[in-house]
Design a protein around this motif. Sequence first.
Motif: not given
Length: 167
Positions: A99-120
Motif C-alpha cells: 500500500e505505501r508504495w502504490w500510494m507513494a507512486t500515485f500521490l507523486t503522479l497526482g501532485l505533479a499532475a495537479t501542479v501542471e493543471v493549475v499552472a496551465t
Amino acid sequence: LDLPAHAWQLLMDALGRLAPGDPDLRVEVVLPFGAVYCSASLRQFWGRWSRPAGQLIRQLVYHPLGGPARPWLSVPLLFALNGAAHFDVGQALVGDRRERWWMATFLTLGLAATVEVVATDRLRARGEGALPRWFRIARAVMAHAVLRVALYLFLRGCLMLRLSDLL
C-alpha cells in the motif's frame, strides 16, 4: 497493434452500414493506448494512457468532485483513489499489497499532475493565447522526470525489483 479491437470496430462499422438507422448496433471501440511516450505533458500522457479506464474514472471520480472547476481537489483525489485501487494488483503480482508504495507512486503522479493543471489553467486565464515556450519546455521536462520517479517507485517499491533484476 490491437487486432481484436480493430476487428470489432470493423464489424460494428459493417453492422452500422447494414442497419444505419439503428444507433443501438453502433459500438464505439476505444483503443487502450495512444502514443503515450510521445506526450509533451502529464495531462497528455494520462489522456493517452489506458483510455477506457481513464474515461471511466473521469466520469466516476473527477467530474463528480468538480473536475476542471476544482482541479486542486479532483486531481489529487483521483490519483489517490486510483492508487488504492491498485493494492490488489500488488497482491497478485508479488504477494503483498504494498500500500505505501502504490500510494507513494500515485500521490507523486497526482501532485505533479495537479501542479501542471493549475499552472496551465492560470496561464491560459491570462488570455495570452498560446502557452509560453518556457512553460511548455518546463512542463515536458517535469512530465518526463516525474514519470521516471514514478517508474522507479513502481519497480522498486511495488514490484520489489532492483536494477540488477532487470538487466
